[in-house]
Motif scaffolding. Structure first.
Motif, PDB file in Angstrom:
ATOM      1  N   SER A 354      -5.225   5.977   2.393  1.00 50.05           N
ATOM      2  CA  SER A 354      -6.027   5.351   1.284  1.00 50.05           C
ATOM      3  C   SER A 354      -6.066   3.409   1.482  1.00 50.05           C
ATOM      4  N   ASP A 355      -6.466   2.569   1.576  1.00 50.55           N
ATOM      5  CA  ASP A 355      -6.904   1.324   2.396  1.00 50.55           C
ATOM      6  C   ASP A 355      -5.970  -0.027   0.981  1.00 50.55           C
ATOM      7  N   GLY A 356      -6.171   0.913  -0.504  1.00 50.28           N
ATOM      8  CA  GLY A 356      -5.472   0.201  -1.645  1.00 50.28           C
ATOM      9  C   GLY A 356      -4.001   0.324  -0.759  1.00 50.28           C
ATOM     10  N   VAL A 357      -3.291   1.027  -0.103  1.00 50.43           N
ATOM     11  CA  VAL A 357      -1.930   1.378   0.529  1.00 50.43           C
ATOM     12  C   VAL A 357      -1.709  -0.495   0.852  1.00 50.43           C
ATOM     13  N   LEU A 358      -2.606  -0.739   1.381  1.00 51.26           N
ATOM     14  CA  LEU A 358      -2.248  -2.343   1.936  1.00 51.26           C
ATOM     15  C   LEU A 358      -2.152  -3.440   0.600  1.00 51.26           C
ATOM     16  N   GLU A 359      -3.154  -2.448  -0.037  1.00 50.99           N
ATOM     17  CA  GLU A 359      -3.477  -3.786  -0.993  1.00 50.99           C
ATOM     18  C   GLU A 359      -1.712  -4.401  -1.973  1.00 50.99           C
ATOM     19  N   LEU A 360      -0.599  -3.209  -1.560  1.00 49.85           N
ATOM     20  CA  LEU A 360       0.867  -3.672  -1.889  1.00 49.85           C
ATOM     21  C   LEU A 360       1.484  -4.795  -1.634  1.00 49.85           C
TER      22      LEU A 360
END
Length: 412
Positions: A354-360
């Motif tokens: 999910s795109d939340g991984v990119l926030e890491l």
């Protein structure tokens, strides 16, 4: 004990305050200031109770009886400071005014340190001085009473809020357990050595991400990852709606069971969810990756709908992004989704995030995707290794929901 009461009806209304209040006056009636003190207090609406003895005054004192105590620093049986100490011990909130001479400055300072509200210097010749001191104390007392009432109201509201928060937390925890119950088992191994696993970590109690997978017939493993916009309760409810809609479609039609219909089945799932989101009017959209692995033909059928980042396929040649395009679900009547095919080697890994991984990760979008692909490559598509590299299992909180879905097949 002597009582002196004077309503002073002839005084203007603006100079009188609420009647029914009582003050304890400790002073010698022979003092020149005594009459002026009594007259002013009566005009201000006080009933004056006069005592000459400190012992008698303390014996008759009770906090609910007197709103104000005025004591001379010199009494026949004890000092006014001792009276002040005893009064404050019995009732810290009762205001005390001391009467002193100009020569008793040190005693006045000590009285203020012991909690006296004010002092008046003898001889008293101006009732305005008395009125100012008493009125100021009365206003401060009223303000303190209002503050106490406000504080009690605030504490009551805080208790109510705390109870509501606890109830909300219990509801969220129940919702989280329900959402966890809807998720598939992880890891899960299918025939032909295909294994599916995932890690789903919500930023709040509930997640707007969801995954599911299942075996259809003997050769097809279908799966999806969906990321609903936003996070929290509303997004989690949409994930439940999506799962319910897919299960309802599966009851109506035999999806993913015939090779000739696989591509149409994938498109049907996307079209159905798109209609559901638009018709629900929830102001929610979703990105989605839907795929079917044909274990007999060693082929992947898939489609993406606004998926960022793209899924990655890991083979002996390294990790590469899959290709494809399609609009997010819930925004357009027609999403122009493409169902694509990809041949699979004997051993492979498929990773979808999910795109939340990119926030890491740091940097712009292209740099983040480059870093993520490198991590997928270095981990060889292994879920635990990738999670360790991203530190998702040790972080205390996330800016967005985090979901990683992996499928793998290892053949000798």
């Amino acid at each position: 004990m002597n009582t002196i009461s004077d309503a002073h009806a002839e005084q203007p209304a603006s100079t009188a305050v609420e009647t029914g209040r009582r003050t304890l006056l400790l002073s010698d009636p022979g003092q020149p200031s005594y009459d002026l003190m009594c007259t002013t207090l009566a005009r201000l609406g006080y009933t004056v109770i006069q005592e000459e003895s400190g012992v008698d005054a303390i014996g008759h004192f009770s906090p609910d009886k007197y709103e104000l105590v005025i004591t001379d620093l010199h009494l026949p049986d004890m000092g006014g400071l001792e009276v002040l100490r005893k009064i404050k011990r019995l009732s810290p909130d009762t205001p005390v005014v001391v009467l002193a001479c100009d020569s008793e400055v040190n005693d006045v300072v000590q009285a203020l340190r012991l909690g006296a509200s004010d002092y008046l210097l003898k001889p008293l010749t101006d009732e305005g001085v008395i009125e100012h001191a008493v009125t100021r104390i009365a206003e401060a007392r009223e303000l303190a009473a209002e503050n106490r009432e406000y504080r009690q109201q605030l504490e009551a509201r805080n208790r109510e809020l705390h109870e509501h928060i606890e109830l909300l937390q219990r509801d969220h925890e129940a919702g989280r357990q329900l959402q966890q119950h809807l998720l598939p088992r992880t890891p899960y191994r299918y025939p032909a050595g295909i294994e599916a696993a995932f890690r789903l970590l919500p930023s709040l109690y509930l997640s707007g991400d969801f995954v599911d997978y299942g075996l259809f017939g003997e050769r097809f493993v279908a799966f999806y990852l969906v990321d609903v916009s936003g996070h929290g309760v509303s997004s989690a409810l949409v994930t439940a709606l999506i799962k319910h809609s897919i299960m309802h479609l599966l009851r109506e039609r035999a999806l993913f069971s015939q090779l000739n219909n696989i591509d149409q089945d994938i498109a049907s799932v996307l079209e159905m969810i798109n209609r559901e989101l638009i018709s629900a009017g929830l102001d929610k959209h979703a990105s989605m990756f839907v795929g079917v692995v044909d274990s007999r033909a060693r082929q992947l059928h898939y489609a993406v709908a606004g998926q960022v980042p793209m899924p990655a396929l890991v083979t002996s040649d390294g990790a590469q992004w899959l290709t494809g395009k399609g609009r997010p679900l819930g925004l357009f009547q027609c999403g122009e989704w493409e169902v694509r095919h990809c041949s699979l080697p004997a051993s492979w890994r498929l990773v979808a995030c999910s795109d939340g991984v990119l926030e890491l990760l740091t940097g712009d979008l292209l740099r983040k995707e480059e870093k993520l692909l490198q991590m997928i490559d270095h981990s060889r598509g292994d879920l635990d290794s990738l999670c360790a590299a991203l530190k998702v299992d040790t972080a205390e909180s996330f800016p967005d929901d985090i979901t990683i879905l992996t499928l793998r097949q290892d053949n000798p």
